[in-house]
Motif scaffolding. Structure first.
Motif, short mmCIF file in Angstrom:
data_model
loop_
_atom_site.label_atom_id
_atom_site.label_comp_id
_atom_site.label_asym_id
_atom_site.label_seq_id
_atom_site.Cartn_x
_atom_site.Cartn_y
_atom_site.Cartn_z
N THR A 94 -10.55 -5.60 3.21
CA THR A 94 -11.60 -5.98 4.17
C THR A 94 -12.40 -4.76 4.60
O THR A 94 -13.63 -4.79 4.62
CB THR A 94 -10.98 -6.69 5.40
OG1 THR A 94 -10.32 -7.87 4.96
CG2 THR A 94 -12.04 -7.05 6.42
N ALA A 95 -11.72 -3.66 4.90
CA ALA A 95 -12.41 -2.44 5.31
C ALA A 95 -13.25 -1.88 4.16
O ALA A 95 -14.40 -1.48 4.36
CB ALA A 95 -11.40 -1.39 5.77
N ARG B 281 -10.80 -15.78 6.16
CA ARG B 281 -11.71 -14.70 6.49
C ARG B 281 -12.32 -14.75 7.89
O ARG B 281 -12.81 -13.73 8.36
CB ARG B 281 -12.85 -14.63 5.46
CG ARG B 281 -12.39 -14.44 4.04
CD ARG B 281 -11.81 -13.08 3.83
NE ARG B 281 -11.41 -12.93 2.43
CZ ARG B 281 -10.59 -12.02 2.01
NH1 ARG B 281 -10.06 -11.15 2.83
NH2 ARG B 281 -10.26 -11.95 0.73
N TYR C 106 -3.80 1.31 7.16
CA TYR C 106 -3.87 -0.15 7.04
C TYR C 106 -2.47 -0.72 6.87
O TYR C 106 -1.66 -0.18 6.12
CB TYR C 106 -4.77 -0.54 5.86
CG TYR C 106 -6.16 0.01 6.04
CD1 TYR C 106 -7.06 -0.60 6.89
CD2 TYR C 106 -6.55 1.17 5.38
CE1 TYR C 106 -8.34 -0.08 7.08
CE2 TYR C 106 -7.82 1.69 5.55
CZ TYR C 106 -8.71 1.05 6.40
OH TYR C 106 -9.96 1.57 6.60
N GLN C 107 -2.21 -1.81 7.56
CA GLN C 107 -0.90 -2.44 7.52
C GLN C 107 -0.70 -3.29 6.27
O GLN C 107 0.41 -3.43 5.80
CB GLN C 107 -0.70 -3.32 8.77
CG GLN C 107 -0.77 -2.55 10.07
CD GLN C 107 0.32 -1.49 10.16
OE1 GLN C 107 1.47 -1.75 9.83
NE2 GLN C 107 -0.04 -0.29 10.60
N THR C 108 -1.80 -3.86 5.74
CA THR C 108 -1.69 -4.72 4.57
C THR C 108 -2.81 -4.40 3.58
O THR C 108 -3.82 -3.79 3.94
CB THR C 108 -1.81 -6.21 4.95
OG1 THR C 108 -3.13 -6.46 5.42
CG2 THR C 108 -0.78 -6.61 6.00
N ILE D 189 -12.82 -14.45 11.68
CA ILE D 189 -12.16 -13.63 12.69
C ILE D 189 -11.93 -14.49 13.93
O ILE D 189 -12.85 -15.18 14.39
CB ILE D 189 -13.05 -12.41 13.05
CG1 ILE D 189 -13.25 -11.56 11.79
CG2 ILE D 189 -12.46 -11.60 14.19
CD1 ILE D 189 -14.34 -10.52 11.93
N ASP E 97 -4.75 -6.63 2.36
CA ASP E 97 -5.92 -7.41 2.80
C ASP E 97 -6.73 -6.65 3.84
O ASP E 97 -7.96 -6.68 3.81
CB ASP E 97 -5.51 -8.77 3.36
CG ASP E 97 -5.25 -9.80 2.26
OD1 ASP E 97 -5.71 -9.57 1.12
OD2 ASP E 97 -4.59 -10.81 2.56
N GLU E 98 -6.07 -5.96 4.77
CA GLU E 98 -6.79 -5.15 5.76
C GLU E 98 -7.59 -4.05 5.06
O GLU E 98 -8.74 -3.80 5.39
CB GLU E 98 -5.82 -4.50 6.75
CG GLU E 98 -5.32 -5.41 7.84
CD GLU E 98 -4.41 -4.65 8.80
OE1 GLU E 98 -4.58 -3.42 8.99
OE2 GLU E 98 -3.53 -5.31 9.37
N PHE E 99 -6.97 -3.41 4.09
CA PHE E 99 -7.64 -2.36 3.34
C PHE E 99 -8.84 -2.92 2.57
O PHE E 99 -9.93 -2.35 2.60
CB PHE E 99 -6.68 -1.67 2.38
CG PHE E 99 -7.35 -0.63 1.52
CD1 PHE E 99 -7.76 0.57 2.07
CD2 PHE E 99 -7.58 -0.87 0.18
CE1 PHE E 99 -8.39 1.54 1.29
CE2 PHE E 99 -8.21 0.08 -0.61
CZ PHE E 99 -8.62 1.28 -0.06
#
Length: 158
Positions: free
Chosen positions: A11-12, A66, A3-5, A68, A7-9
């Protein structure tokens, strides 16, 4: 997956919780863009990633953060609301004024904020009837959240 951020982590991670039947978001912030946008963003900044007294991380659903790109707005906010533990409608004269002009006819304009409030009300009524532990809006009565603690009803920790 890498994950790049953070927030990405997050979200996953919370997507996995949704798949497991847990709430993806602690709160769903409902607001009218022309009158509460700044307040909604400030509330999001203060609450998001904060930690409750019980030690749980708060994750907000705020549409501008949030949704997409390319996703149906209605589908996105509906899923966000259905996967939140608590609804936080920001109520002001600016939020309510457009609703005062609705007559209940087919000529009424579509009011997305009213849709959100009606979904919150339906979820609260379902929870009060002893339905499953779907998300509820503020003031909906006590139920157990995904951590097994009392949630809703405007009282304790998230």
């Amino acid at each position: 997956a890498r994950y790049q951020t953070a927030d990405e982590f997050a979200t996953a991670l919370y997507s996995c919780l949704v798949d497991a039947g847990e709430g993806a978001y602690s709160t769903f912030i409902s607001y009218r863009g022309h009158s509460e946008k700044v307040h909604a963003q400030l509330l999001h900044e203060v609450l998001n990633n904060s930690v409750t007294p019980a030690g749980h991380r708060v994750i907000n659903y705020l549409d501008v953060k949030r949704l997409i790109p390319g996703e149906s707005w209605e589908q996105g906010f509906s899923q966000g609301l259905l996967n939140s533990l608590v609804g936080l409608p920001l109520v002001s004269a600016g939020m309510l004024a457009p609703m005062a002009n609705l007559c209940g006819t087919e000529d009424d304009p579509i009011d997305e904020v009213l849709k959100e409030l009606l979904i919150m009300q339906a979820l609260a009524e379902k929870a009060n009837r002893g339905g499953d532990s779907t998300p509820t809006s503020e003031g909906s009565g006590t139920r157990k959240d995904s951590y097994g603690e009392a949630a809703g009803g405007g009282g304790g920790a998230l």
